[in-house]
Design a protein around this motif. Structure first.
Motif, short mmCIF file in Angstrom:
data_model
loop_
_atom_site.label_atom_id
_atom_site.label_comp_id
_atom_site.label_asym_id
_atom_site.label_seq_id
_atom_site.Cartn_x
_atom_site.Cartn_y
_atom_site.Cartn_z
N ILE A 117 0.84 -1.18 0.00
CA ILE A 117 0.00 0.00 0.00
C ILE A 117 0.87 1.23 0.00
CG2 ILE A 117 -1.96 -1.07 1.15
CD1 ILE A 117 -0.93 0.01 3.76
N LYS A 118 0.29 2.35 -0.43
CA LYS A 118 1.02 3.60 -0.48
C LYS A 118 0.65 4.44 0.72
CE LYS A 118 1.20 3.66 -5.55
NZ LYS A 118 0.85 4.41 -6.78
N ALA A 119 1.58 4.55 1.66
CA ALA A 119 1.36 5.36 2.86
C ALA A 119 2.71 5.67 3.48
CB ALA A 119 0.48 4.62 3.86
N ALA A 120 2.85 6.88 3.97
CA ALA A 120 4.09 7.30 4.61
C ALA A 120 4.24 6.58 5.95
CB ALA A 120 4.10 8.81 4.84
N PRO A 121 5.49 6.39 6.40
CA PRO A 121 5.70 5.75 7.71
C PRO A 121 4.93 6.45 8.83
CG PRO A 121 7.76 5.88 6.51
CD PRO A 121 6.76 6.64 5.70
N TYR A 122 4.88 7.79 8.79
CA TYR A 122 4.15 8.51 9.85
C TYR A 122 2.66 8.17 9.79
CZ TYR A 122 2.30 12.36 12.63
OH TYR A 122 1.65 13.11 13.56
#
Length: 409
Positions: A117-122
């Motif tokens: 999935i596309k999501a930033a670590p934060y």
């Protein structure tokens, strides 16, 4: 057997903290699938599987601090349940049923690891804190990227607030039977790396702070004139004026090579922007600021700051600065003596702008918008006279902002 190690993903990196695993022992993974989230000095980053296979042994616990080169986990590439050249699981219509007579180790089973999935670590961190299954969220960001707002909307505002109270900092004492342990917060990750770098700077560099006040009245008026055409932040003017002043006084855009007895004058101004985030101080970098317009600087600064606040910034975007600014005025500061961002030679801080009575050239009392600034510099490399001349050049550009038109690209 493939060993997954902590490799150097940033300049000068020596260690990192293992924040969380996206996989468990016995699970199958694809090549390039995110498997570990690691906190380094400058950012949170994901490590991916170098080969497809089955997670054999997880050797490091979550929360542990490890040095570069440490083996974090191993992957048994020979027991992969999918082919290594497959980038992602096939559609259900393309998946063949396993033979009932085939041995277990020869069967092709559905990948048990997390979906790519596309999501930033934060964003992932927020999802974990709110106990949200991020794989169930449909992203509204660019190319379907999941944003923090998507996570909070999925959870629901009231639930998010309630959960937010549960994940409050550990410094908050428990309502009942508080213990000493509950008053501790971890000293690791970015906080620990900031401490190391600040200690290195303050014990290596003889710091001197030169302070000045700047009349911002004309600049603020000029900025209002530009607003119908473009909205430019005040900080963009600071960066552009500094890039010009640094070209005139390159000693403050240099680096001391004490071992070889030389001072390197940098060809370009790579402006570091000290940014206060929930994870600690971070310094995104605008490269080649001397060749960029006010509009370009404003847009890039806004983009980099947003990435820093979301903990979605790359190593390249936070390394290589030659001079750093700290715009603490919006927070209410009226003065400070900042620590230099080692190995740079100087740092300038901008403090609160406020209206004050000032005696003008006609000995009349007028109201002007005044701002204090602090230039901290390395006294091994530059002297007070140079610092004053450099600061005066910068001040003249801000107090007569239309002079910038002669220098704009």
């Amino acid at each position: 057997m493939v060993e997954v190690k902590l490799h150097d993903i940033g300049e000068g990196m020596t260690e990192g903290d293992v924040i969380t695993y996206f996989v468990k022992e016995g699970e199958d993974v694809n090549e390039d699938q995110p498997i570990i989230e690691v906190q380094t000095e400058k950012m949170v980053t994901e490590l991916t599987a170098p080969k497809g296979g089955r997670i054999k042994d997880i050797l490091v616990e979550e929360g542990a601090t490890i040095s570069v080169g440490t083996t974090i986990l191993t992957i048994d590439a020979g027991n992969a349940s999918i082919e290594e050249d497959e980038a992602a699981p096939k559609d259900d219509s393309e998946t063949s049923e396993p033979s009932e007579t085939a041995p277990d180790h020869d069967r092709k089973t559905e990948v048990k690891g997390p979906v790519r999935i596309k999501a930033a670590p934060y964003t992932r961190k927020i999802a974990r804190e709110l106990e949200v299954d991020i794989e169930q969220i449909k992203g509204t960001g660019k190319d379907g990227r999941i944003t923090v707002e998507d996570v909070k909307s999925f959870k629901g505002p009231e639930e998010a607030v309630d959960k937010g109270e549960k994940v409050a900092p550990a410094t908050k004492k428990a309502a009942e039977d508080p213990t000493e342990e509950e008053n501790w917060i971890p000293f690791k990750g970015r906080r620990k790396q900031i401490a190391k770098k600040m200690t290195q700077s303050i014990y290596t560099i003889p710091h001197v702070a030169h302070m000045e006040e700047v009349d911002m009245t004309e600049l603020l008026a000029f900025r209002q004139e530009l607003k119908p055409e473009a909205s430019i932040s005040v900080a963009a003017f600071f960066i552009k004026a500094l890039a010009i002043a640094l070209n005139d006084y390159p000693i403050f855009n240099s680096e001391l090579d004490e071992e070889n007895g030389r001072i390197l004058l940098k060809d370009s101004v790579h402006m570091g922007i000290a940014t206060d985030t929930t994870e600690g101080l971070i310094v995104p970098v605008i490269r080649n600021a001397e060749g960029k317009s006010l509009s370009d600087i404003h847009k890039e600064m806004k983009s980099l700051t947003a990435k820093a606040m979301e903990n979605n910034i790359t190593g390249k975007e936070v390394t290589g600065s030659t001079f750093t600014i700290s715009n603490v005025g919006p927070l209410g500061s009226i003065g400070a003596t900042p620590i230099i961002n080692y190995p740079e030679v100087a740092l300038m801080a901008f403090h609160k702008t406020k209206k004050m009575p000032v005696v003008d050239q006609n000995d009349e009392i007028v109201i002007r918008s005044m701002m204090n600034i602090t230039l901290t510099f390395d006294h091994r490399v530059a002297d007070g006279g140079e610092a004053i001349a450099f600061t005066n050049r910068f001040k003249s550009l801000l107090e007569n902002p239309k002079l910038l038109l002669l220098e704009l690209v």
